[in-house]
Design a protein around this motif. Structure first.
Motif, PDB file in Angstrom:
ATOM      1  N   ILE A  94       0.868  -1.174   0.000  1.00 35.56           N
ATOM      2  CA  ILE A  94       0.000   0.000   0.000  1.00 35.56           C
ATOM      3  C   ILE A  94       0.903   1.222   0.000  1.00 35.56           C
ATOM      4  N   ALA A  95       0.647   2.162  -0.904  1.00 37.23           N
ATOM      5  CA  ALA A  95       1.465   3.371  -0.978  1.00 37.23           C
ATOM      6  C   ALA A  95       0.565   4.574  -1.219  1.00 37.23           C
ATOM      7  N   PHE A  96       0.798   5.650  -0.441  1.00 32.62           N
ATOM      8  CA  PHE A  96      -0.006   6.867  -0.601  1.00 32.62           C
ATOM      9  C   PHE A  96       0.661   8.018   0.149  1.00 32.62           C
ATOM     10  N   ASP A  97       0.220   9.236  -0.140  1.00 34.11           N
ATOM     11  CA  ASP A  97       0.690  10.408   0.590  1.00 34.11           C
ATOM     12  C   ASP A  97      -0.049  10.481   1.926  1.00 34.11           C
ATOM     13  N   THR A  98       0.716  10.672   3.006  1.00 33.36           N
ATOM     14  CA  THR A  98       0.116  10.725   4.333  1.00 33.36           C
ATOM     15  C   THR A  98      -0.364  12.119   4.702  1.00 33.36           C
ATOM     16  N   GLY A  99       0.144  13.157   4.030  1.00 31.70           N
ATOM     17  CA  GLY A  99      -0.230  14.528   4.358  1.00 31.70           C
ATOM     18  C   GLY A  99       0.991  15.431   4.362  1.00 31.70           C
ATOM     19  N   PRO A 100       0.957  16.503   5.139  1.00 32.51           N
ATOM     20  CA  PRO A 100       2.076  17.446   5.124  1.00 32.51           C
ATOM     21  C   PRO A 100       3.322  16.848   5.732  1.00 32.51           C
ATOM     22  N   GLY A 101       4.462  17.154   5.126  1.00 39.75           N
ATOM     23  CA  GLY A 101       5.741  16.808   5.713  1.00 39.75           C
ATOM     24  C   GLY A 101       6.332  18.052   6.345  1.00 39.75           C
ATOM     25  N   ASN A 102       7.356  18.604   5.713  1.00 42.64           N
ATOM     26  CA  ASN A 102       8.025  19.804   6.235  1.00 42.64           C
ATOM     27  C   ASN A 102       7.457  21.105   5.684  1.00 42.64           C
ATOM     28  N   MET A 103       6.534  21.032   4.744  1.00 39.78           N
ATOM     29  CA  MET A 103       6.119  22.207   3.995  1.00 39.78           C
ATOM     30  C   MET A 103       5.609  23.342   4.883  1.00 39.78           C
ATOM     31  N   ILE A 104       4.740  23.013   5.835  1.00 39.55           N
ATOM     32  CA  ILE A 104       4.152  24.048   6.686  1.00 39.55           C
ATOM     33  C   ILE A 104       5.208  24.620   7.629  1.00 39.55           C
ATOM     34  N   ALA A 105       5.991  23.744   8.255  1.00 38.93           N
ATOM     35  CA  ALA A 105       7.032  24.206   9.175  1.00 38.93           C
ATOM     36  C   ALA A 105       8.080  25.044   8.444  1.00 38.93           C
ATOM     37  N   ASP A 106       8.391  24.697   7.192  1.00 39.08           N
ATOM     38  CA  ASP A 106       9.368  25.475   6.416  1.00 39.08           C
ATOM     39  C   ASP A 106       8.885  26.913   6.233  1.00 39.08           C
ATOM     40  N   ALA A 107       7.608  27.073   5.883  1.00 38.06           N
ATOM     41  CA  ALA A 107       7.062  28.418   5.681  1.00 38.06           C
ATOM     42  C   ALA A 107       7.112  29.220   6.976  1.00 38.06           C
ATOM     43  N   LEU A 108       6.806  28.567   8.088  1.00 36.53           N
ATOM     44  CA  LEU A 108       6.835  29.260   9.377  1.00 36.53           C
ATOM     45  C   LEU A 108       8.255  29.559   9.834  1.00 36.53           C
ATOM     46  N   ALA A 109       9.215  28.692   9.486  1.00 39.90           N
ATOM     47  CA  ALA A 109      10.614  28.966   9.817  1.00 39.90           C
ATOM     48  C   ALA A 109      11.088  30.238   9.112  1.00 39.90           C
ATOM     49  N   ARG A 110      10.630  30.425   7.879  1.00 34.27           N
ATOM     50  CA  ARG A 110      10.980  31.670   7.168  1.00 34.27           C
ATOM     51  C   ARG A 110      10.402  32.877   7.882  1.00 34.27           C
ATOM     52  N   GLU A 111       9.171  32.766   8.361  1.00 36.32           N
ATOM     53  CA  GLU A 111       8.549  33.853   9.116  1.00 36.32           C
ATOM     54  C   GLU A 111       9.299  34.111  10.414  1.00 36.32           C
ATOM     55  N   ALA A 112       9.595  33.064  11.152  1.00 31.10           N
ATOM     56  CA  ALA A 112      10.226  33.215  12.468  1.00 31.10           C
ATOM     57  C   ALA A 112      11.618  33.811  12.368  1.00 31.10           C
ATOM     58  N   SER A 113      12.291  33.572  11.248  1.00 32.63           N
ATOM     59  CA  SER A 113      13.671  34.047  11.085  1.00 32.63           C
ATOM     60  C   SER A 113      13.774  35.293  10.225  1.00 32.63           C
ATOM     61  N   GLY A 114      12.630  35.872   9.846  1.00 28.80           N
ATOM     62  CA  GLY A 114      12.663  37.041   8.965  1.00 28.80           C
ATOM     63  C   GLY A 114      13.242  36.734   7.608  1.00 28.80           C
ATOM     64  N   GLY A 115      13.060  35.505   7.162  1.00 37.92           N
ATOM     65  CA  GLY A 115      13.568  35.096   5.853  1.00 37.92           C
ATOM     66  C   GLY A 115      14.974  34.549   5.885  1.00 37.92           C
ATOM     67  N   GLY A 116      15.585  34.495   7.067  1.00 37.83           N
ATOM     68  CA  GLY A 116      16.955  34.026   7.152  1.00 37.83           C
ATOM     69  C   GLY A 116      17.102  32.520   7.055  1.00 37.83           C
ATOM     70  N   SER A 173      -0.129  13.435  11.626  1.00 39.41           N
ATOM     71  CA  SER A 173      -0.816  13.060  10.386  1.00 39.41           C
ATOM     72  C   SER A 173      -0.318  11.707   9.881  1.00 39.41           C
ATOM     73  N   ILE A 174       0.961  11.427  10.077  1.00 38.26           N
ATOM     74  CA  ILE A 174       1.510  10.115   9.703  1.00 38.26           C
ATOM     75  C   ILE A 174       0.908   9.024  10.581  1.00 38.26           C
ATOM     76  N   ALA A 175       0.904   9.255  11.896  1.00 36.06           N
ATOM     77  CA  ALA A 175       0.346   8.263  12.820  1.00 36.06           C
ATOM     78  C   ALA A 175      -1.133   8.027  12.547  1.00 36.06           C
ATOM     79  N   ASP A 176      -1.876   9.102  12.276  1.00 33.49           N
ATOM     80  CA  ASP A 176      -3.300   8.966  11.969  1.00 33.49           C
ATOM     81  C   ASP A 176      -3.500   8.144  10.701  1.00 33.49           C
ATOM     82  N   ALA A 177      -2.671   8.389   9.685  1.00 40.46           N
ATOM     83  CA  ALA A 177      -2.791   7.643   8.425  1.00 40.46           C
ATOM     84  C   ALA A 177      -2.535   6.161   8.644  1.00 40.46           C
ATOM     85  N   TYR A 178      -1.539   5.832   9.458  1.00 40.04           N
ATOM     86  CA  TYR A 178      -1.253   4.425   9.734  1.00 40.04           C
ATOM     87  C   TYR A 178      -2.452   3.768  10.431  1.00 40.04           C
ATOM     88  N   GLY A 179      -3.003   4.466  11.414  1.00 37.79           N
ATOM     89  CA  GLY A 179      -4.117   3.902  12.151  1.00 37.79           C
ATOM     90  C   GLY A 179      -5.382   3.746  11.320  1.00 37.79           C
TER      91      GLY A 179
END
Length: 262
Positions: A67-89, A170-176
């Motif tokens: 069985i293979a499928f996308d479980t949901g968000p990986g780093n995408m959301i945290a990456d965007a917020l890291a840019r915000e938290a660091s002022g783009g640094g 989201s990964i744990a929920d997908a497994y369950g």
């Protein structure tokens, strides 16, 4: 492929997806064939979990079911917020240093865990259309704006931490929800495997599953796909099947790829 072959003097295989499409498949995911081969020598059931921008799993059961499928968000959301938290640094939360300074927000996580994609049964795939700018606009723009108005840097760090916990949950929920049973072991590759907060959250959410990064399993956190496509190129040269119909929906396995000789 032709350019690489001519410049390197090495036979080059490329464009693997087209062969699967011609056999009635979706052209993706292709890596599950590699995962299935790896799993032959491993205790099963086992899950190979990649955490890039998006998370995806390949599960192989005791009798070889796949069985293979996308479980949901990986780093995408945290990456965007890291840019915000660091002022783009920063383009990502290196070693979880930002998230470590924040606290998860339970009410926010409860809402995010009911995202329609997470509840949709496989086969399924997702990307920036669901967890990119639209998600940021709907779920994060106002909290980030309010934190900036108050001069509350910690509030943005709480969002970073929540996004990292969301990835693991989201990964744990997908497994369950969608796997026939929990795997004995999950092998984690991709950038998320280098974030200790995501790995810790995965271990908390899946206490009965052994969570290993791909390096610990004798593979590679960063180069799982490179290893896979190297194998697919060899199989193409040998004229052997190199796609997995159970992952792509094709009516048969194909010897896919354009082959260019120097």
């Amino acid at each position: 492929g032709a350019v690489i072959a001519q410049r390197s003097g090495i036979a080059t295989a490329c464009d693997f997806r087209s062969g699967d499409l011609a056999a009635g498949g979706t052209g993706a995911p292709l890596v599950p064939l590699f995962n299935r081969m790896l799993a032959k020598a491993m205790d099963k059931p086992i899950a190979f979990q990649n955490i890039g921008g998006i998370g995806n799993v390949c599960y192989i059961g005791e009798s070889g079911e796949l069985i293979a499928f996308d479980t949901g968000p990986g780093n995408m959301i945290a990456d965007a917020l890291a840019r915000e938290a660091s002022g783009g640094g920063l383009s990502y939360d290196r070693d979880g240093e930002l998230g470590r300074r924040g606290s998860p927000l339970p009410a926010l996580l409860d809402r995010w865990r009911s995202h329609p994609f997470l509840l949709k049964p496989p086969p399924k795939s997702t990307g920036r259309e669901e967890f990119g700018q639209g998600f940021y606009r709907d779920e994060l723009y106002l909290p980030v704006l309010e934190a900036r108005r108050r001069g509350d840097a910690n509030a943005i760090l709480d969002l970073v931490r929540s996004a990292e916990d969301y990835c693991a949950l989201s990964i744990a929920d997908a497994y369950g929800r969608f796997l026939p049973r929990l795997p004995r072991r999950a092998i984690i590759s991709g950038g998320g495997a280098r974030n200790p907060l995501i790995m810790e959250a995965l271990r908390r959410a899946l206490p009965d599953v052994e969570i290993l990064d791909a390096d610990q399993a004798g593979l590679s956190i960063d180069y799982m796909e490179a290893l896979a496509f190297g194998l697919f190129g060899l199989l193409r040269i040998l004229g052997l099947p190199n796609t997995e119909p159970r992952a792509t929906g094709a009516y048969r396995a194909a010897c896919a790829g354009a082959l260019y000789l120097p």
